[in-house]
Design a protein around this motif. Structure first.
Motif, short mmCIF file in Angstrom:
data_model
loop_
_atom_site.label_atom_id
_atom_site.label_comp_id
_atom_site.label_asym_id
_atom_site.label_seq_id
_atom_site.Cartn_x
_atom_site.Cartn_y
_atom_site.Cartn_z
N LEU A 128 50.17 31.13 46.35
CA LEU A 128 49.31 32.31 46.30
C LEU A 128 49.22 32.86 44.88
O LEU A 128 48.13 33.22 44.40
N LEU A 129 50.37 32.91 44.19
CA LEU A 129 50.35 33.39 42.80
C LEU A 129 49.54 32.45 41.91
O LEU A 129 48.81 32.90 41.00
N GLY A 145 42.27 32.32 39.67
CA GLY A 145 41.08 33.15 39.87
C GLY A 145 40.89 34.16 38.76
O GLY A 145 39.77 34.39 38.30
N ALA A 146 42.00 34.76 38.31
CA ALA A 146 41.90 35.73 37.21
C ALA A 146 41.45 35.05 35.92
O ALA A 146 40.61 35.59 35.17
N TYR A 147 41.97 33.83 35.67
CA TYR A 147 41.57 33.10 34.46
C TYR A 147 40.09 32.75 34.49
O TYR A 147 39.37 32.94 33.49
N LEU A 148 39.62 32.26 35.64
CA LEU A 148 38.20 31.91 35.74
C LEU A 148 37.32 33.15 35.62
O LEU A 148 36.23 33.10 35.04
N THR A 149 37.80 34.28 36.16
CA THR A 149 37.02 35.52 36.06
C THR A 149 36.90 35.96 34.61
O THR A 149 35.82 36.37 34.14
#
Length: 250
Positions: free
Chosen positions: A12-13, A19-23
């Motif tokens: 999950l982490l 997801g944060a990096y792609l955002t």
């Protein structure tokens, strides 16, 4: 059970971090796209304004606008030409580095001209205008030299490639039109040439064998002399005859 929970938490982490990096990457790309769009729009507005001032106003303001427009047009065209050429020709990187140094002088001059457009002392600005034009002409000349050199180089390479391609096409066209000879004939001729090439070195390299000494001629077998035509008839000696005396012989 605890191991499964730990693995699930780690996954999950990892998904959250990815997801944060792609955002962040997407936001950065969108921001850069917006900045490029804003810069392009601002540049278009400034060029349109300068073009309007150069045509619509006379005097110092129109002259300054014309100098800025010529400078910006030349610098932008050279930058685009070098940026496009360096993708195909890595040797233009040095030229691109020289243009970046020249571009610093161009930005400095453009900023100075822009400030003089707002200068209320037109007489002082008119006194500075010849020097500003000379500096702009020097920068434009250097930029044009780099741009045309890069274009001439690209055009020469394209001409050489086209000439080589044309020669290859002419050779291929001639081979395709040679339908008088069959492939079997070509193979037979190649085989004959190969056999001749193989036999020629062996014939020249092998020394000639020495001639064997001639065998002595056989001696002729002696033949008996021919018999007389009328050989004497041998005398028959009977046992009851007496032997002849010696004195009677002769």
């Amino acid at each position: 059970m605890e191991v499964a929970l730990i693995i699930f938490a780690l996954m999950l982490l990892a998904f959250v971090g990815l997801g944060a990096y792609l955002t962040v990457k997407a936001v950065g790309a969108a921001k850069r796209g917006v900045e490029r769009t804003v810069v392009q729009a601002r540049r278009t507005v400034e060029d349109t304004t300068l073009r309007a001032k150069s045509f619509g106003q006379v005097g110092v303001v129109g002259a300054l606008a014309q100098v800025r427009l010529d400078l910006r047009t030349s610098m932008r065209a050279t930058q685009q030409a070098l940026a496009d050429g360096v993708r195909a020709d890595a040797s233009l990187r040095e030229s691109l580095g020289l243009f970046e140094q020249l571009s610093a002088h161009g930005h400095e001059l453009d900023g100075e001209l822009k400030r003089l457009e707002q200068e209320p002392d037109r007489r002082r600005t008119a006194e500075l205008l010849p020097d500003l034009r000379e500096r702009a002409a020097q920068i434009i000349k250097a930029a044009d030299s780099l741009r045309w050199a890069a274009r001439d180089r690209a055009r020469r390479f394209a001409a050489d490639d086209l000439s080589l391609l044309s020669e290859q096409i002419e050779m291929e066209s001639g081979a395709l039109r040679d339908w008088s000879r069959e492939p079997a004939d070509d193979l037979a001729a190649a085989a004959a040439e190969w056999d001749a090439a193989q036999s020629a070195p062996s014939a020249h390299s092998a020394p000639a064998a020495p001639a064997a000494p001639a065998a002595p001629a056989p001696k002729p077998t002696p033949t008996a002399p021919p018999a007389a035509l009328n050989p004497p008839t041998p005398t028959v000696q009977y046992p009851w005859q007496k032997a002849p005396r010696p004195e009677s012989a002769g």
